[in-house]
Design an enzyme around this catalytic site. Structure first.
Site, short mmCIF file in Angstrom:
data_model
loop_
_atom_site.label_atom_id
_atom_site.label_comp_id
_atom_site.label_asym_id
_atom_site.label_seq_id
_atom_site.Cartn_x
_atom_site.Cartn_y
_atom_site.Cartn_z
CD GLU A 258 96.40 50.83 56.70
OE1 GLU A 258 95.18 50.53 56.79
OE2 GLU A 258 96.86 51.55 55.79
CB THR A 302 94.53 53.44 52.45
OG1 THR A 302 94.48 52.70 53.67
CG2 THR A 302 95.94 53.96 52.24
CG HIS A 419 95.90 46.71 56.34
ND1 HIS A 419 94.78 45.93 56.15
CD2 HIS A 419 95.84 47.68 55.39
CE1 HIS A 419 94.09 46.40 55.12
NE2 HIS A 419 94.71 47.47 54.65
CG ASP A 478 95.03 54.99 56.94
OD1 ASP A 478 94.91 54.61 58.12
OD2 ASP A 478 95.08 54.20 55.98
CG HIS A 479 91.37 53.97 57.25
ND1 HIS A 479 91.31 52.76 57.91
CD2 HIS A 479 92.19 53.75 56.17
CE1 HIS A 479 92.02 51.87 57.27
NE2 HIS A 479 92.59 52.43 56.22
#
Length: 696
Positions: A258, A302, A419, A478-479
């Site tokens: 994440e 996500t 996150h 993911d990003h």
């Protein structure tokens, strides 16, 4: 009593009585039957406030009716229908932990599937409260305690009520946008819309969105699918002969890191590595690592990353594909391809609620057989942070389910602790972080370090259980974790001058890790090939010995000599081996300086931009118009989502073991029906009964 009777015997009094009673039972549902995740006083205020606007608006429609013979039946009908909508959602939520969409309401088969049979078993004694007010109102009308008011309400007065309702709604919408920017365009979760705007607004919004989707699909034709097929077949890159099928038959473990960016790899803060374990994997001879791999997500973040890795199609230009189209679209995704081609079992492990990003519906259309969401773990108290279960606990508690899956399996772990806004309990991390003055940047290193520790513990278990040597582990970010607006605060930590930071630097920071860790393999290396998330699925399938030439995929195999090295960003910017385009401005990757192209260079850049525009446009057409319903590859069977139900997943695993008997390939059965849970060791304070101190 006479005063109250006189007031409610007027049209205005009767109207406000019904509004108040409906508001009351809506709030009752919010706190009794729904779980809206209210976390602070502001969210509680909005939840109490949000039913008012739509209730006044809907009930106020009856105020335009002059005849008393029509006014009373119609306002009671509106009350009854709105109560029915509320109650159906209560029943549905008890079974599915989600709110009913318009397509679910209008589709009998979906309602029947969603409620898993008779809804009578889902009723509760307190349900009488949802209908009691209507019954009492009817009795009071019949015994004439409430008298019929024949006095007409003027148009201006009725219009004033409508105007007030609209103003209240606009205020509510502004509150929602304050708490969750792009609330309606990104649509993380249906719960968010209900929490901030109310159930009626969610239903109306979903209906509008559904109609828009239907209109797009109604206009779609097979010829449009033919155009897409021509493009993807021409764009296809044949596999690398030396690597094709080298990992056939192995378990696949996908670890979704994440918000994890590439600059964290080998990064030191105060002389200490932020992610020492991931660094060791990245440099290992048993890993194919990519140093120029970029995320390509849009507003779906996500969910966009998941979509690209599972289907090799892009997310949408606005909003989330999962939430807008995921419930109904046809997909050719990794779980179904692997199941049909090599009999893989598939599962997702995730510590958040199933409905977030609409996963509980999308995963069924993708073909996932199991989804072990937050309901399968103890997420109470200090076990969770922010968006769900802490990573160390997710990995540990998943073993119960992992060891009962039939092998080979394709599983995905979606981590959460790293996150935004990167808060963590003090006893979960003693990492001495940076001091940039930006808490998000400083804490980012702490949560990333915690994630790294979680992965080490999980790998130790995989080694001890024997799964490691039987698996290929794919890890990817993911990003971005630090947004462009905060990159200036990060600059010094990266050895850059904040005053010189520009759009080119922002684009380069969109790199995220991609690693194919293959224990036992001895010729791994760090690959400098440029690629993005769209390329992962064909790369993985080719390693497993499945040629992708007949599937609709926009990515190309990263190991192929024909791989396309122009990486498209969702906003139509792009990056290639030598150049980066941001808003039409071209930068040299070598110098970071703006290029003033020659006519020849300009033609090359225009061709690159045209290619990016074409692939994004074709992907959008494919997903927005659900074009895959017009094309089924030979040997592929479209997924039937009704075959999947994520309730009682563990019991279904046990039943499968029993059904297969001696042919069962679960780790549990291969270990002579001995559990491997005792092989998992963690220093998580929640497991070791240490006191948790909250900190930011």
């Amino acid at each position: 009593m006479n005063y109250i009777r006189a007031k409610i015997s007027t049209r205005y009094g009767f109207f406000f009585l019904l509004v108040a009673l409906f508001w009351l039972k809506t709030i009752y549902a919010y706190f009794t039957d729904f779980s809206l995740g209210l976390a602070n006083p502001f969210e509680y205020f909005v939840a109490f406030f949000n039913p008012i606007a739509t209730t006044v608006l809907l009930f106020g429609l009856a105020m335009y009716i002059k005849s008393s013979r029509l006014f009373y039946p119609i306002i009671l009908l509106i009350d009854g229908l709105n109560t029915l909508l509320l109650y159906l959602n209560v029943i549905y939520y008890r079974e599915f932990t989600d709110f009913m969409t318009v397509s679910t309401m209008t589709g009998y088969s979906k309602v029947n599937q969603g409620l898993s049979g008779s809804s009578l078993a889902l009723t509760m004694p307190h349900d009488v409260f949802y209908w009691l007010d209507i019954v009492l109102i009817l009795i009071l009308l019949l015994v004439r305690f409430i008298r019929i008011d024949n006095k007409k309400v003027g148009f201006k007065a009725a219009f004033t009520l409508t105007s007030v309702a609209i103003l209240i709604f606009l205020a509510d919408l502004s509150f929602g946008e304050m708490a969750r920017p792009q609330l309606l365009t990104r649509t993380f979760d249906r719960t968010y819309i209900v929490k901030y705007l109310g159930l009626d607004t969610f239903t109306a919004y979903d209906g509008i969105k559904q109609q828009h989707n239907n209109d797009l699909r109604a206009m779609a034709t097979k010829s449009e699918m033919n155009d897409v097929l021509k493009y993807v077949h021409k764009h296809y890159a044949a596999p690398n002969d030396k690597l094709f099928g080298t990992e056939k038959g192995k378990n696949v473990i996908v670890i979704h890191l994440e918000s994890f960016q590439q600059f964290l790899i080998d990064k030191k803060v105060n002389g200490k590595e932020v992610t020492p374990f991931l660094n060791s994997l990245y440099h290992s001879k048993s890993t194919y690592s990519f140093s120029n791999f970029f995320h390509q997500v849009g507003q779906g973040k996500t969910s966009d990353a998941e979509n690209m890795l599972e289907t090799s199609t892009f997310g949408l230009p606005q909003g989330s594909l999962f939430t807008q189209f995921g419930s109904d679209n046809v997909f050719q995704a990794a779980p179904s391809i692997l199941k049909q081609r090599q009999n893989y079992t598939s599962a997702v492990f995730h510590g958040n609620v199933a409905s977030f990003w609409n996963r509980n519906n999308v995963y069924k259309n993708i073909g996932y057989q199991y989804f072990f969401d937050a309901s399968y773990y103890n997420t109470a108290g200090s076990n969770s942070m922010g968006y769900g279960l802490k990573d160390k606990l997710l990995f540990k508690d998943s073993v119960k389910y992992l060891e009962r899956l039939q092998q080979p399996f394709y599983v995905k772990y979606i981590t959460l602790t790293n996150h935004f806004p990167y808060t963590i309990d003090s006893q979960d991390s003693n990492f001495k972080t940076s001091n940039t003055g930006d808490s998000k940047v400083d804490n980012y290193f702490k949560t990333a370090h915690y994630l790294d520790q979680s992965l080490r513990e999980f790998y130790n278990y995989l080694q001890a259980s024997g799964l490691l040597k039987k698996s290929i582990i794919m890890l990817y970010g993911d990003h971005y974790g630090i947004s462009n607006s905060e990159n200036v605060n990060l600059a010094k930590e990266l050895g850059k001058n904040p005053d010189d930071w520009n759009d080119f630097d922002n684009a380069q920071l969109q790199r995220v890790p991609l690693m194919f860790n293959i224990p036992g393999m001895k010729h791994g290396y760090i690959d400098k090939t440029y690629g993005g998330e769209i390329d992962v699925l064909p790369t993985l399938l080719h390693l497993l010995g499945i040629n992708t030439n007949k599937y609709v995929q926009f990515g190309t195999d990263l190991f192929s000599k024909d791989h396309d090295t122009v990486v498209a960003f969702r906003n139509r910017d792009w990056v290639s081996t030598k150049y980066t385009s941001v808003g039409g401005t071209i930068y040299s990757n070598r110098t970071g300086k703006v290029i003033h192209p020659s006519p020849h260079q300009r033609r090359i850049f225009n061709e690159m931009q045209a290619k990016v525009n074409t692939e994004l446009s074709y992907s959008d057409e494919l997903n927005e118009q659900n074009l895959l319903r017009f094309y089924t590859p030979s040997g592929f069977t479209p997924v039937n989502p009704q075959e999947y139900d994520y309730q009682n997943g563990f019991q279904k695993e046990l039943a499968k073991e029993t059904e297969l008997g001696n042919k069962s390939n679960s780790l549990f059965d291969k270990k002579n029906q001995k559990t491997t849970q005792g092989l998992y060791h963690t220093d998580a304070p929640e497991v070791n009964n240490k006191t948790i101190k909250k900190t930011k």
